[in-house]
Design a protein around this motif. Structure first.
Motif, mmCIF file in Angstrom:
data_model
loop_
_atom_site.group_PDB
_atom_site.id
_atom_site.type_symbol
_atom_site.label_atom_id
_atom_site.label_comp_id
_atom_site.label_asym_id
_atom_site.label_seq_id
_atom_site.Cartn_x
_atom_site.Cartn_y
_atom_site.Cartn_z
ATOM 1 N N GLY A 182 0.788 -1.231 0.000
ATOM 2 C CA GLY A 182 0.000 0.000 0.000
ATOM 3 C C GLY A 182 0.815 1.274 0.000
ATOM 4 N N PHE A 183 2.136 1.148 0.245
ATOM 5 C CA PHE A 183 2.933 2.392 0.245
ATOM 6 C C PHE A 183 4.376 2.262 -0.244
ATOM 7 N N SER A 215 -5.472 5.333 -5.572
ATOM 8 C CA SER A 215 -5.829 3.941 -5.270
ATOM 9 C C SER A 215 -7.182 3.683 -5.900
ATOM 10 N N ASP A 236 0.757 7.943 -1.159
ATOM 11 C CA ASP A 236 0.441 6.544 -1.445
ATOM 12 C C ASP A 236 -0.345 5.913 -0.292
ATOM 13 N N ALA A 237 0.180 6.053 0.919
ATOM 14 C CA ALA A 237 -0.496 5.466 2.091
ATOM 15 C C ALA A 237 -1.876 6.092 2.275
ATOM 16 N N THR A 254 -4.606 4.786 -0.141
ATOM 17 C CA THR A 254 -5.089 3.466 0.295
ATOM 18 C C THR A 254 -6.021 3.619 1.500
HETATM 19 MG MG MG Z 1 -1.311 3.286 -1.684
#
Ligand code: MG
Ligand code: AMP
Length: 349
Positions: A175-176, A243, A286-287, A290
């Motif tokens: 996820g990151f 995402s 990114d995190a 998600t």
């Molecule tokens: Mg992500």
């Protein structure tokens, strides 16, 4: 049951990097394969020799990161997972420590909706395999895993020593890791004195500087059709990560099951088709993308606030578009008719 994975090539194409500006200064581009996607590195205003040196260096870096951080293949992370499961008190490598610390911080800030400790849940759904053949998970096993509540908070770090209280913790940085990798790669370019660049990993990207006299224009993929849903300009130093429930999924008895799992239920997150986050660094973007997809179309502003992200676009599975004020000012829709946007204010913490 069959698994449908959109080829990374398609994704890269759909999330178009729309080049604009004058082509007077030298422009170099190279394509590298890592993190299961094609990464386009574009450099502006550097000579051929420097561009080639940068591409070689990044190619090596991405190879290394991809191997080391892969939860499901032999490598540093797989080794860490083995020791976590065995409950060992062990020394963590210097390259792995920042990933664990940073992901733990982001997990906490997202109220554990971004939770890289749920690797076992991901595996139970079969999303760890390149082409999983599994059916729906056994509900009992799934319920047990959810009840065991694996969390980054179960991992205790003392200097370079690491220990985990919960044998159900299995790290999956899917996820990151791409964001973390893009940040490290961009640091590498900056250390080489490169000031105008874009690293585009299948539509998720970080841009620094400008393309000639103009900003970089990037596209956000339509979650339910081929092509671009919206576009925006990025300049100076910004990352844009999306995402989507369309990125990896399988169909079973007419229902689609995607790869972003809600740690509270153990099932794929519901209600949101895609989330795009712009942030100063790629890791957080990114995190956050998600986490906000997991948070769902009602609760995401609260989690965006706790993550400190104020530029967010959310498209629900029903097609409703929501955006923060700062994002709404930036985007240009590329679909007709132009969708209505519900503005959601967030309170940064
Ligand atoms: Mg992500
Ligand atoms: P992304 O495309 O960045 O949203 O990442 C999706 C990947 O993150 C999945 O394929 C899983 O490996 C992993 N993942 C799924 N659900 C979660 C979650 N709730 N928290 C953290 N990682 C997750």
């Amino acid at each position: 049951m069959h698994l449908l994975i959109r080829p990374a090539v398609l994704l890269a194409l759909c999330l178009l990097l729309i080049a604009c500006g004058k082509q007077a200064e030298p422009f170099h581009q190279e394509r590298i394969y890592a993190f299961g996607t094609l990464i386009d590195v574009s450099l502006w205003g550097v000579d051929e020799a420097k561009a080639q040196a940068a591409f070689t260096s990044l190619g090596e870096d991405f190879d290394y990161m991809h191997e080391e951080w892969h939860a499901w293949r032999p490598g540093a992370l797989a080794e860490v997972n083995r020791k976590l499961e065995a409950g060992e008190n062990f020394t963590i490598s210097e390259s792995m420590l920042p990933l664990i610390e940073l992901s733990a911080r982001l997990s906490q800030a997202s109220q554990e909706l971004f939770n890289p400790a749920i690797g076992r849940l991901i595996a139970l759904w079969g999303f760890h395999a390149d082409e999983p053949e599994a059916g729906l998970p056994d509900p009992e096993q799934l319920a047990k895993l959810v009840a065991a509540a694996p969390s980054m908070g179960d991992i205790h770090i003392d200097g370079s020593k690491l220990r985990c209280d919960n044998p159900k913790v299995k790290l999956d940085f899917g996820g990151f890791a791409k964001g973390f990798g893009v940040d490290r790669a961009m640091e590498q370019l900056q250390a080489m004195g490169i000031g105008n660049a874009i690293i585009n990993a299948g539509g998720d990207l970080r841009a620094i500087g400008q393309r000639g006299e103009r900003a970089w224009r990037v596209g956000i993929r339509h979650p339910r059709a081929d092509g671009v849903f919206a576009s925006l300009e990025v300049s100076s130093d910004e990352s844009v990560f999306t995402s989507g429930d369309y990125e990896r999924f399988f169909e079973h008895k007419g229902k689609a099951y995607h790869h972003i799992i809600d740690p509270r239920t153990g099932y794929p997150a519901e209600g949101t088709a895609s989330v795009t986050v712009i942030h100063d660094d790629a890791t957080t973007a990114d995190a956050a993308a998600t986490a906000l997809l997991v948070a769902g179309p009602k609760r995401w502003p609260e989690i965006a606030g706790s993550l400190g992200t104020d530029r967010v676009l959310v498209i629900s599975t029903g097609g409703e578009v929501q955006a923060t004020p700062a994002m709404a000012r930036r985007i240009r829709f590329e679909v007709t008719p132009e969708p209505e946007v519900a503005i959601r204010k967030i309170h940064l913490q």
